[in-house]
Design a protein around this motif. Sequence first.
Motif, PDB file in Angstrom:
ATOM      1  N   ALA A 103       0.830  -1.202   0.000  1.00 14.36           N
ATOM      2  CA  ALA A 103       0.000   0.000   0.000  1.00 14.36           C
ATOM      3  C   ALA A 103       0.868   1.257   0.000  1.00 14.36           C
ATOM      4  N   PHE A 104       1.925   1.252   0.778  1.00 17.66           N
ATOM      5  CA  PHE A 104       2.839   2.394   0.842  1.00 17.66           C
ATOM      6  C   PHE A 104       3.435   2.707  -0.528  1.00 17.66           C
ATOM      7  N   ASP A 120      -8.968   7.910  -3.466  1.00 18.52           N
ATOM      8  CA  ASP A 120     -10.271   7.723  -2.844  1.00 18.52           C
ATOM      9  C   ASP A 120     -10.484   6.242  -2.522  1.00 18.52           C
ATOM     10  N   GLY A 121     -10.830   5.966  -1.292  1.00 20.74           N
ATOM     11  CA  GLY A 121     -11.016   4.593  -0.859  1.00 20.74           C
ATOM     12  C   GLY A 121      -9.775   3.985  -0.231  1.00 20.74           C
ATOM     13  N   LEU A 122      -8.636   4.595  -0.484  1.00 22.84           N
ATOM     14  CA  LEU A 122      -7.380   4.122   0.099  1.00 22.84           C
ATOM     15  C   LEU A 122      -6.923   5.018   1.239  1.00 22.84           C
ATOM     16  N   VAL A 123      -7.154   6.319   1.074  1.00 25.91           N
ATOM     17  CA  VAL A 123      -6.724   7.325   2.045  1.00 25.91           C
ATOM     18  C   VAL A 123      -7.961   8.036   2.584  1.00 25.91           C
ATOM     19  N   PHE A 219      -2.248   3.124   9.323  1.00 25.85           N
ATOM     20  CA  PHE A 219      -3.352   2.333   8.792  1.00 25.85           C
ATOM     21  C   PHE A 219      -4.384   2.117   9.898  1.00 25.85           C
ATOM     22  N   GLN A 220      -5.639   2.354   9.564  1.00 25.82           N
ATOM     23  CA  GLN A 220      -6.711   2.256  10.557  1.00 25.82           C
ATOM     24  C   GLN A 220      -7.852   1.393  10.032  1.00 25.82           C
ATOM     25  N   ILE A 233      -5.745   4.579   5.137  1.00 25.61           N
ATOM     26  CA  ILE A 233      -4.551   5.307   5.559  1.00 25.61           C
ATOM     27  C   ILE A 233      -4.992   6.660   6.111  1.00 25.61           C
ATOM     28  N   THR A 234      -4.677   6.920   7.361  1.00 23.44           N
ATOM     29  CA  THR A 234      -5.151   8.140   8.026  1.00 23.44           C
ATOM     30  C   THR A 234      -4.030   9.130   8.331  1.00 23.44           C
TER      31      THR A 234
END
Length: 243
Positions: A103-104, A120-123, A219-220, A233-234
Amino acid sequence: MALFLLRGCRRLSSLNGCCHSLKHKPVIHTRWRKAHLSFLFSGSVGESVRPYSSEPKHNRKMVVVGIPNPFIWIRTRIYYFLIRAYFDSEFNIQEFTLGAKQAFCHVSKLLSQCHFDALDGLVAKDLIGKLEEKCSLLPLMYKMALSADPDEVMYSTTADIGIYYDDKGRRFVSILMRFWYLTSAQLPDDTLEGTRIFQAALGEAETQSKRLLTANYEFQREFTKGVAPDWTITRIEHSKLLD
């Protein structure tokens, strides 16, 4: 897409925490077929180490060994146990770390290319706008330095973990991951505090320079019953590029 192991997989869990006193320091070794040289990035900002060899580029291999802070190591193991005991019995930190790395690399590439719609949807939605504002002010080379190639990620570790409940009884887990990665982007030596430079002479006239950068990605996931097991990702920080 790159959040394959983080989205739709109940075996991966994440947390929401901050780590301001991380003491993990990567030790980087450069191995050569004939000449075995090793060095430690422990000098001041902008310090250069130059091992020399006439070996072709493809004979060079870089290996990183992490030296964790004992307190953080014990603390994270306790949280791993709590996650398996109360949130996800199949939680596996190795699988989570692999998914977080993918993901990073994917998200950092999208940031480098300013493809904010694809985040959008990832972060987290509120974070995307902040990232777009920051990235729009970065010089081209700084944007290039945001992108982390999977083969250039030298080391990753769990920086902090958090478990909490909100006023509505919702349950959350977040994991803050720290990554060390190399970039070939030409960055000013006096502007990025805390970075290290690696230079290797590959021949009589050819020299390769790369800079070691760090990034923090949080990551949450919400563990409330009935909520989809998606990871978001927050928090995103890239050395002194995006803070």
